[in-house]
Design a protein around this motif. Structure first.
Motif, mmCIF file in Angstrom:
data_model
loop_
_atom_site.group_PDB
_atom_site.id
_atom_site.type_symbol
_atom_site.label_atom_id
_atom_site.label_comp_id
_atom_site.label_asym_id
_atom_site.label_seq_id
_atom_site.Cartn_x
_atom_site.Cartn_y
_atom_site.Cartn_z
ATOM 1 N N ALA A 78 0.898 -0.971 -0.352
ATOM 2 C CA ALA A 78 0.385 0.097 0.302
ATOM 3 C C ALA A 78 1.000 1.411 -0.032
ATOM 4 O O ALA A 78 0.630 2.366 -0.653
ATOM 5 C CB ALA A 78 -0.489 0.263 1.417
ATOM 6 N N SER A 79 1.928 1.295 0.387
ATOM 7 C CA SER A 79 1.859 2.551 0.992
ATOM 8 C C SER A 79 3.607 2.715 -0.603
ATOM 9 O O SER A 79 3.263 3.703 -1.060
ATOM 10 C CB SER A 79 3.631 2.374 1.817
ATOM 11 O OG SER A 79 4.921 1.078 1.111
ATOM 12 N N ILE A 82 0.691 4.325 -2.862
ATOM 13 C CA ILE A 82 0.783 5.320 -2.238
ATOM 14 C C ILE A 82 1.653 6.768 -2.862
ATOM 15 O O ILE A 82 1.979 7.353 -3.991
ATOM 16 C CB ILE A 82 0.428 5.621 -1.319
ATOM 17 C CG1 ILE A 82 -1.120 5.170 -0.534
ATOM 18 C CG2 ILE A 82 0.667 6.617 -0.501
ATOM 19 C CD1 ILE A 82 -0.710 4.458 0.441
ATOM 20 N N GLN A 83 2.995 5.549 -2.763
ATOM 21 C CA GLN A 83 4.368 6.442 -2.857
ATOM 22 C C GLN A 83 4.558 6.333 -5.006
ATOM 23 O O GLN A 83 5.839 7.008 -5.236
ATOM 24 C CB GLN A 83 5.392 6.068 -2.377
ATOM 25 C CG GLN A 83 5.463 6.644 -0.669
ATOM 26 C CD GLN A 83 6.595 6.561 0.292
ATOM 27 O OE1 GLN A 83 7.697 5.205 -0.644
ATOM 28 N NE2 GLN A 83 6.364 6.534 1.551
ATOM 29 N N ARG A 87 0.402 8.061 -10.235
ATOM 30 C CA ARG A 87 -1.437 8.466 -9.942
ATOM 31 C C ARG A 87 -1.010 9.236 -10.219
ATOM 32 O O ARG A 87 -0.594 9.547 -11.474
ATOM 33 C CB ARG A 87 -0.407 8.991 -8.750
ATOM 34 C CG ARG A 87 -0.459 8.167 -7.791
ATOM 35 C CD ARG A 87 -0.226 8.242 -6.223
ATOM 36 N NE ARG A 87 0.367 9.760 -6.281
ATOM 37 C CZ ARG A 87 0.677 10.380 -5.245
ATOM 38 N NH1 ARG A 87 -0.244 10.387 -3.774
ATOM 39 N NH2 ARG A 87 2.447 11.811 -4.905
ATOM 40 N N ALA A 91 -4.736 13.400 -7.715
ATOM 41 C CA ALA A 91 -4.191 13.044 -6.918
ATOM 42 C C ALA A 91 -3.384 13.576 -6.076
ATOM 43 O O ALA A 91 -2.589 12.839 -4.951
ATOM 44 C CB ALA A 91 -3.648 11.706 -6.933
#
Length: 92
Positions: A78-79, A82-83, A87, A91
């Motif tokens: 997940a990290s 996100i990083q 994206r 976002a």
């Protein structure tokens, strides 16, 4: 859990709720993965009644280690997502 997730997946997919279908698909795959991991664990046979608590403690300890590894992998993934640089523009 796998059977319930499969029925939920079918119900939400037939209703056209794609986001919920993906969530139910995730839970179905997670439950299948958990079943697979547990079925490949070495299960100790207790030969004496006094060793049963020790074996139960080892089984619970091993299950806790497996759950901790799965949670760690999920958080790391997940990290990374996100990083990620890929994206969508909204976002940021």
């Amino acid at each position: 859990m796998a059977i319930g997730s499969m029925f939920s997946l079918l119900a939400t997919a037939s209703a056209g709720l794609l986001v919920l279908s993906f969530a139910n698909g995730f839970w179905f795959l997670s439950s299948v993965r958990g079943w697979w991991l547990l079925s490949h664990q070495n299960i100790y046979q207790a030969s004496k009644p006094e060793t049963a608590p020790l074996v139960a403690t080892e089984v619970v300890s091993k299950a806790a280690e497996v759950v901790a590894e799965v949670i760690t992998e999920t958080v790391q993934t997940a990290s990374e997502v996100i990083q990620s640089e890929n994206r969508p523009p909204d976002a940021i």
